[in-house]
Design an enzyme around this catalytic site. Structure first.
Site, PDB file in Angstrom:
ATOM      1  N   SER A 127      -5.219   9.791  -0.607  1.00 26.98           N
ATOM      2  CA  SER A 127      -4.648  10.981   0.031  1.00 26.98           C
ATOM      3  C   SER A 127      -5.207  12.249  -0.616  1.00 26.98           C
ATOM      4  CB  SER A 127      -3.117  10.975  -0.054  1.00 26.98           C
ATOM      5  OG  SER A 127      -2.564  11.792   0.952  1.00 26.98           O
TER       6      SER A 127
ATOM      7  N   SER B 126       0.681  14.247   4.942  1.00 27.50           N
ATOM      8  CA  SER B 126      -0.689  13.722   4.811  1.00 27.50           C
ATOM      9  C   SER B 126      -1.093  12.720   5.876  1.00 27.50           C
ATOM     10  CB  SER B 126      -0.878  13.095   3.428  1.00 27.50           C
ATOM     11  OG  SER B 126      -1.043  14.096   2.447  1.00 27.50           O
TER      12      SER B 126
ATOM     13  N   LYS C 176      -4.371  13.310   7.670  1.00 23.03           N
ATOM     14  CA  LYS C 176      -5.688  12.801   7.275  1.00 23.03           C
ATOM     15  C   LYS C 176      -6.203  11.712   8.221  1.00 23.03           C
ATOM     16  CE  LYS C 176      -5.153  13.934   2.359  1.00 23.03           C
ATOM     17  NZ  LYS C 176      -3.803  14.485   2.360  1.00 23.03           N
TER      18      LYS C 176
END
Length: 509
Positions: free
Chosen positions: A342, A138, A141
């Protein structure tokens, strides 16, 4: 004039008074000692007993935190804000390496790569395979955040509209990219639910009344803003089944969750239709008092190339009659929510909206292309980078730690003020977002409140990229990525947190 006799009498009386006083003191001396003793004993006794009646003494106020522990909101040369402190000493690379090398050890199998830089100068202070492309989870992102802020702008909002349909008696719910819709009234103070379907329904009913609408109303949904497969084929079916993500549409309730407070488990597999059904229910409630009925069934609006008449009410015009509109939270607010929680679904929606802003298709492929192009335009693209999604759920993504470190550096520098809007999205160690339950043990507690970083977690992947202000007041950026790790090994996550904690407390001279 005083005579000699009267003087003698006055002196005599004075001597008698002095003698009497001295005599009285000698007589009362034991009483004085006794009284003093009682007072001496009574004072400590009173101090012991008093708290029982008066309550405990209030604690002394805590001293203010030193400057290097303050929340680093003043990171860039924006009016009213100070730039990073260039006078603070830069840590020695050799000392930083000596601190981090023994901490970044994989528990079981796998390896960690890492890069640490001085935020102001870009000087590399620690480099362990920092240019090696790795699965970042993640941390992807962060790249999506930079691209969205550059392409869309921090203050941009997405509109969800109710428009007159292609035939009489139809209302079309048009998705404009807001996947954080709430079912109730709009809540301006919130990000999730900033725009509410009940508010939109009330606007639509009022407009229908003014237009003289009567009889049954049929609700259609237009989700044509996005194109291509709603599910990225790079995602594992098990992750989709577990609710890590869902088919992506340009409108959704609660980021495609049944309940915003429940962030695990099953999700709507057709978020656009779920939102449209909720809108129809709200329209039904609002319209009852106005004599309007709403059909139970909700349908998709036929798209271009079908036999349906074009334009509102079948008039052949290309511009629909807008019955109501609600606006989303800003892109900056959505980016911060995406980073804090997230949120995979929100990341993918923002990626597709970035693609549309860049003139690309609003598809998964368009999103990865747009993110890559925005990074290149910002001078942040790395050689060998491979993007197959923008949320980081896919194992096919490959990005080096150096790129994440440079991205964090770009966010904190303030050179591009649009990117600085992402600062609030970094989770704070031990306090917020995906770091709220970490940094609680003896080895990492010193980093609580100081480390600010985006997490990344897949089955065999862990990542942590962010920034700290060290003990000397120097702003440092870092990225740690572990691949091939033993699943479930708690020591791997602790290794990342210990390394970040060491940076936060580092004078390293």
């Amino acid at each position: 004039m005083t005579t000699s006799g009267s003087t003698d009498q006055w002196l005599g009386r004075a001597r008698q008074a002095v003698w009497s006083g001295a005599n009285g003191v000698r007589t009362s001396w034991p009483l004085v000692l006794l009284s003093a003793l009682l007072v001496a004993l009574a004072v400590p006794a009173a101090l012991l007993v008093a708290p029982g009646f008066l309550g405990p003494e209030p604690p002394a106020p805590a001293p203010p935190a030193p400057a290097w522990q303050q929340v680093p909101t003043a990171l860039s040369p924006v009016p009213g804000l100070a730039p990073p402190d260039g006078s603070a000493p830069v840590p020695l690379a050799s000392t930083v390496s000596a601190q981090l090398e023994p901490l970044l050890k994989a528990d079981g199998g796998g390896t960690f790569t890492a890069l640490v830089q001085d935020a102001l100068t870009g000087q590399v202070l620690f480099d362990r395979g920092g240019s090696e492309a790795r699965v970042p989870a993640s941390n992807m992102k962060l790249l999506a955040a930079v691209a969205a802020l550059r392409a869309l702008g921090p203050e941009h909002r997405f509109a969800t509209q109710a428009v007159a349909g292609p035939a009489p008696g139809q209302v079309v719910l048009v998705g404009g990219g807001d996947v954080l819709l709430g079912p109730g009234g709009s809540a301006p103070e919130q990000v999730m639910g900033h725009a509410g379907l009940a508010t939109l329904a009330a606007q639509a009913v009022e407009a229908l009344q003014e237009g003289g609408a009567a009889g049954e109303i049929k609700v259609l949904v237009d989700d044509s803003l996005f194109s291509g497969p709603a599910l990225n084929p790079a995602w594992a079916s098990g992750d989709v089944a577990a609710g890590e993500v869902a088919p992506v549409y340009p409108l959704a309730l609660n980021s495609a969750r049944y309940d915003p407070a429940v962030t695990t488990g099953p999700r709507p597999q057709d978020a656009a239709m779920t939102a449209a059904e909720e809108f129809a229910a709200r329209l039904r409630t609002e319209g009852a008092a106005a004599g309007l009925t709403v059909a139970a069934a909700v349908e998709r609006r036929p798209q271009a190339g079908t036999t349906a008449p074009a334009g509102p009410e079948g008039e052949g015009t290309s511009q629909p009659v807008v019955l109501g509109e609600v606006q989303s939270a800003t892109v900056a607010e959505q980016v911060n929510l995406m980073l804090q929680d997230s949120d995979n679904y929100l990341a993918e929606a923002l990626g597709r909206l970035t693609a549309l802003a860049d003139g690309l298709p609003g598809s998964s492929d368009g999103a990865t292309a747009a993110v890559g192009a925005q990074l290149a335009a910002a001078g942040l693209a790395a050689e060998g980078m491979k993007l197959v999604d923008v949320c980081g759920l896919a194992m096919g993504n490959l990005v080096p730690a150096r790129q994440f470190s440079e991205v964090v550096r770009a966010i904190t520098s303030g050179t591009d003020t649009r990117l600085r809007a992402a600062l609030d999205g970094f989770p704070v160690a031990g306090l917020s977002g995906t770091l709220d339950t970490r940094y609680g043990d003896a080895a990492t507690a010193r980093g609580a409140g100081l480390v600010r970083a985006k997490t990344g977690t897949l089955n065999t992947v862990l990542a942590l990229s962010g920034y700290v202000v060290d003990a000397d007041g120097r702003l440092l950026v870092f990225s740690f990525i572990g691949n091939g790790l033993t699943p479930g090994a708690a020591g791997n996550k602790e290794a990342l947190d210990r390394a970040a904690t060491a940076l936060a407390g580092c004078g390293c001279r």
